[in-house]
Design a protein around this motif. Structure first.
Motif: not given
Length: 327
Positions: A136, A144, A147-148, A184, A188, A190, A203
């Motif tokens: 990240i 991505i 984590r997404s 997060y 974030e 993206d 995301a």
């Protein structure tokens, strides 16, 4: 100072504590925004993928379980198998990550396949820094997906906990969820929706799913709901690439749900809107692509709110009066 993920988390934890103690409210957005602005992103690095043999084994396993679920047959998953399967969420192959691992976990949760202990284990796994913050701190990269999808599944796990006959999440797990989610959201950046050849990233749609789920959770305090809303708004203000694949509709839906819960949220969000308008009117005419994206992301989000039937009248009237600055 070069901020790290840990630095941002500690700063946000401090802000959150001050909100709980009544020491920080009106200037919360300003402080969160300043923190986000101080974080610099590195160049992307290679995102490690599972070796082909392991990936194939996971795909075959989840396919067998899916077929069993469809046939109405019992499915038993060991803890180690579950951990192995969740590692498949890192994959850029949508057949394994999305249609395989994610679909199975979603269906298995609905079919009550997992034990209470496994729901807790999955939650702790997904909240790990190596998962939730996978790459990240770098510009757009394949991290991505891990984590997404972690955020998306966390919304399902929180729902499972909320609807359980007993409280599954300990106090420390609740705290970890709020602190890591705030971190997060703040980091974030993206905004990609569908990525050709790799499937959905999405995301910010997944963020809205989890925030909406927490809105319905009585275990989440009013202070934390205000705090998370603020972090999201400050993040959106600073996005330099477009949100154009349904994220705004989902975010608007979450906001409308929250502001209808209690007049506190309605009045707080109205204050945010007024501050937001002042910031937008002071801003110079965009001259670079990133600034144009920032402006249009904000306009699309706020214009979308006006179309929501359940938007409180005071908020609707304010946005309606401000149509010129949204145009």
């Amino acid at each position: 100072m070069d901020y790290t993920v840990d630095d941002v988390r500690e700063e946000l934890k401090n802000m959150r504590a001050r909100v709980h103690h009544g020491e920080l409210f009106d200037s919360l957005g300003t402080e969160v925004g300043r923190l986000i602005d101080q974080f610099d992103y590195d160049a992307p690095t290679v995102v490690e993928q599972l070796d082909p043999v392991t990936a194939t084994a996971i795909h075959e396993k989840v396919s067998d379980w899916q077929n069993a679920l469809i046939a109405g047959q019992p499915v038993v998953v060991t803890d180690q198998e579950l951990l192995d399967v969740m590692s498949g969420l890192r994959q850029t192959d949508p057949e394994l990550r999305d249609k395989g691992v994610f679909f199975f976990i979603s269906d298995a949760l609905q079919a009550n396949v997992f034990t209470d202990a496994q729901i807790v284990m999955m939650t702790r796994y997904l909240l790990q820094d190596s998962v939730l913050f996978s790459h990240i701190d770098e510009s757009d990269n394949d991290g991505i997906f891990f984590r997404s999808f972690a955020v998306f599944i966390l919304s399902m796990l929180n729902y499972a906990n909320r609807n359980s006959e007993v409280e599954l999440f300990s106090d420390d797990l609740h705290e970890m969820l709020i602190d890591n989610l705030a971190t997060y959201i703040a980091l974030e950046h993206d905004t990609r929706g569908f990525v050709e050849g790799k499937g959905w990233a999405h995301a910010f749609l997944h963020i809205a799913n989890l925030l909406d789920e927490l809105t319905h959770d009585d275990a989440v305090t009013r202070a934390d709901k205000v705090f998370l809303l603020t972090v999201l708004i400050e993040r959106i203000k600073r996005l330099e690439t477009p949100l154009v694949m349904g994220e705004n509709r989902r975010i608007d839906s979450y906001i409308v749900t929250l502001v209808n819960l209690n007049p506190l949220y309605e009045q707080y969000f109205l204050k945010q809107l007024k501050q937001w308008r002042q910031e937008m009117t002071r801003r110079m005419q965009p001259e670079v692509e990133a600034d144009w994206h920032r402006m249009y992301n904000q306009q699309r989000l706020l214009q979308g709110l006006l179309l929501r039937e359940k938007l409180p009248k005071e908020i609707y009237d304010y946005l309606n009066e401000a149509r010129n600055f949204l145009a």
